[in-house]
Design an enzyme around this catalytic site. Structure first.
Site, PDB file in Angstrom:
ATOM      1  N   CYS A 108     -17.903 -72.705  22.128  1.00 38.61           N
ATOM      2  CA  CYS A 108     -18.065 -73.297  23.459  1.00 38.61           C
ATOM      3  C   CYS A 108     -17.992 -72.193  24.531  1.00 38.61           C
ATOM      4  O   CYS A 108     -17.083 -71.366  24.496  1.00 38.61           O
ATOM      5  CB  CYS A 108     -16.961 -74.326  23.684  1.00 38.61           C
ATOM      6  SG  CYS A 108     -16.838 -74.862  25.389  1.00 38.61           S
ATOM      7  N   CYS A 142     -10.630 -78.710  26.240  1.00 36.12           N
ATOM      8  CA  CYS A 142     -11.563 -77.770  26.876  1.00 36.12           C
ATOM      9  C   CYS A 142     -11.631 -78.061  28.384  1.00 36.12           C
ATOM     10  O   CYS A 142     -11.808 -79.206  28.799  1.00 36.12           O
ATOM     11  CB  CYS A 142     -12.931 -77.920  26.242  1.00 36.12           C
ATOM     12  SG  CYS A 142     -14.237 -77.077  27.130  1.00 36.12           S
TER      13      CYS A 142
END
Ligand code: IVH
Length: 666
Positions: free
Chosen positions: A406, A429
């Protein structure tokens, strides 16, 4: 000797004449400075003699008082729309139809016009004086925007000369020129104001201002192209009409031309399509109208559009640009979306800088790489897309591949076999959190006013918030220390957070951002679980699938959402921090029985159909007109004359917010 009145009249006449040369003939005979001097002279003389100011003086364009709302006014004759021809073939068929309708084999005369991409309006002149101006509205009634139209410098407040019809209704388009649009947006950015997506939106927004002072600062232009009701003058042809209104000082587009027969129609259309990027205003097609009014009568109209005219549509605009970079954005569900940053290009009214590439499959299919020149397409309001790669600067440039980690949290991302999308699976996240919180606060969810994207980013970056529920325990002191905030704004935000705590089950569930659960599904769940979150948390796949309109995918998403303990504890924390779910009444289907609701104005929090449905679901009735049986009028934004009427009839008037309260609470 000249009286003051003579001097005033002379100055006004002179300014009107110069306006005509500037805006209508596009051929000014004095400099801007000389014009300004004349204007100042008039202003000074009027200041010294306030009793002699007449409201149609060039100095009186901006109305004094902001309006409370726009009045709705019926058009004397409906403002119809145009049917479309999508290509040359359909334009040729239009000409065939006209020949049939007119029962003739000879060539037919049309006036060919650019189809301006602005806002349709109607101007009404009585004895040469501008008395009223309306939006097109729904074609039958529009809004009275007289105050705003008066600020448009190219629109005469008085017609020139004396040879005007006693009543002249003229229809036209208000628009913003491309260069002026760019300057306007630059100004908006400098002032920290809203940036407009395209000239059409900017024109629409400007005409909807309740304060004409704001409108007067917007560079609006006007072109007139159709008669409405006319008294005291008879025109035989559209050409005569256009020539005459131009001589009266009304701006008419210069590209309008008389054409005869199919070939000339198509030539005009193709030539204008080729030339459209060179024009300083947006057009989205051509319009062909029978020139002879007697033939228009014979051809007649359908309910919404005349048979005697057609709009020739242009193909979606395509331009080329170069891909400067491709970045990957993380959405609230963890979806990694590749976005191409391109060299800014102007296409169909907007400057495009970022284009979504959707997913890895799409990139592979089109083999899109950084540095490529690409063909970009955008039609109307549609988001821009890359059609194909046109050329590659460097044959050896690497293929673009979404990273296996990511871009925000560097944790591994995964592309499931049967999905096109790559996702970040890390529940904490920061990018996902930003997206989730933005969604949680949004209008249709918890509706926390003042908590916009920028503040949310700051809250997360400074670690003031790590989970959704922490919104309800934000420390006011710390909030007020964020950049750009202060005590007052922090106080306001805390107040709107507190105000959001009393909410409905469906808003709260929608706000949680469970995958595949939109507003509608949230309402279905609200009914099923009667507003009880605990029951909902314990729901099983079987139970959910049995509900109308809920399928396997939605059921699975819900169950997997509640399998995650963090989601459960986040909801619990919200509740213990004061979030209160107002339970829908069991007798939901009846609490508005024997009521008749009418809606007026624009609803901003829900659409009108949903609003009507909610009333009907609760046992009430809805109608479009006020009668003695009406019990409630819901007045949205810019509600018109119905409000006054309802007051006189002692009907309960509700704002949209009050209406929603009523739906929630009763
Ligand atoms: S004539 C019955 N002429 O297009 C004919 N309309 O779909 C009515 N428009 O709402 C309109 N340029 O705002 C006409 N040269 C033009 C036009 C034009 C733009 C817009 C207008 C109208 C819509 C019709």
């Amino acid at each position: 000797m000249k009286t003051i009145l003579d001097k005033l009249n002379e100055l006004k006449l002179s300014l009107e004449k110069h306006n005509y040369h500037y805006y209508v003939l596009d051929n000014p005979i004095i400099s801007d400075k000389e014009w300004d001097d004349l204007f100042k002279k008039l202003q000074k003389l009027e200041d010294e003699n306030p009793t002699l100011i007449d409201k149609d003086s060039p100095t009186q364009r901006v109305g004094a008082k902001p309006l409370a709302g726009f009045e709705t006014v019926a058009h004397r004759t409906p403002m119809l729309s145009l049917s479309n021809a999508m290509d040359n073939e359909e334009l040729s068929l239009f000409n065939d139809r006209i020949k049939k309708l007119l029962e003739t084999e000879s060539k037919i005369e049309y006036m060919a016009e650019p189809k301006l991409d602005g806002i349709g309006v109607e101007l009404i002149y009585q004895n040469g004086i501008f008395i009223k101006g309306l939006t097109r509205g729904n074609g039958f009634e529009g809004e009275d925007i007289t105050q705003n139209l008066r600020t448009i410098k190219s629109m005469p407040l008085k017609l020139l000369g004396s040879d005007f019809p006693s009543l002249l209704e003229v229809r036209g388009e208000v628009f913003i020129k491309k260069n002026e649009f760019n300057d306007l947006n630059k100004y908006q950015i400098e002032q920290g104001l809203q940036v407009f997506a395209n000239p059409r939106n900017a024109a629409a927004g400007s005409l909807r201002q309740l304060d004409a002072k704001i409108t007067s600062k917007r560079p609006l232009s006007l072109n007139c192209y159709e008669p409405g009701v006319i008294k005291g003058k008879d025109y035989q042809t559209h050409e005569d009409f256009l020539i005459h209104i131009k001589s009266l000082g009304l701006p008419v587009n210069k590209m309008i031309k008389k054409v005869t027969g199919t070939k000339s129609i198509i030539n005009y259309h193709n030539a204008l399509e080729l030339n459209r990027n060179n024009l300083n205003y947006e057009i989205d097609g051509t319009v062909f109208k029978l020139n002879k009014y007697i033939e228009r009568e014979k051809a007649g109209s359908r309910s919404r559009s005349p048979r005697w005219a057609i709009a020739g549509k242009f193909k979606a605009q395509q331009v080329t640009s170069k891909i400067i970079n491709i970045s990957v954005q993380v959405g609230r569900t963890g979806a990694l979306t590749p976005v191409a940053k391109v060299k800014p290009v102007y296409v169909s009214g907007v400057t495009v800088t970022n284009i979504t590439l959707h997913n890895q499959d799409e990139i592979n299919r089109k083999d899109i790489r950084i540095g490529d020149s690409v063909l970009i397409e955008r039609s109307g309001d549609v988001i821009p897309k890359i059609v194909k790669v046109v050329s590659r600067e460097n044959e050896n440039s690497p293929k673009f591949q979404i990273d296996s980690s990511c871009p925000t949290c560097s944790q591994p991302s995964v592309k499931l076999k049967d999905e096109a999308i790559t996702r970040c699976l890390n529940p904490s996240c920061a990018a996902k959190l930003k997206g989730r919180i933005q969604h949680f606060c949004s209008k249709l969810a918890m509706n926390i006013e003042g908590l916009g994207v920028k503040i949310i980013e700051q809250l997360i970056d400074s670690q003031l918030i790590k989970r959704i529920d922490e919104i309800f325990t934000i420390d006011k002191e710390k909030l007020s220390k964020l950049e750009g905030l202060g005590k007052k704004s922090a106080q306001n935000i805390i107040e709107s957070i507190n105000a959001s705590k009393n909410t409905s089950f469906s808003r709260f569930v929608y706000a949680l951002g469970i995958r595949n659960v939109g507003e509608h599904t949230a309402k279905i769940l609200e009914k099923k679980y009667e507003g009880d979150l605990n029951n909902f948390i314990e729901s099983t796949e079987e139970e959910l699938i049995n509900l109308d309109e809920i399928g396997e995918i939605v059921a699975k998403s819900i169950v997997s959402f509640w399998k995650n303990d963090e989601n459960k504890s986040s909801v619990k924390n919200c509740l213990s921090s004061g979030v209160r779910i107002i339970k829908p009444k069991k007798s939901l289907s009846n609490h508005l029985s024997e009521t008749i609701f009418v809606f007026t104005g624009t609803l901003e929090l829900m659409n009108r159909n949903d609003a009507k449905k909610s009333v009907e679901d609760a046992g009430g009735d809805t109608k479009s007109a006020l009668t003695k049986n009406t019990t409630h009028l819901v007045a949205g934004k810019n509600a018109g004359s119905k409000v006054e009427k309802a007051k006189n009839m002692s009907i309960t008037i509700l704002s949209e917010e009050k209406f929603i309260e009523l739906l929630k609470n009763s």
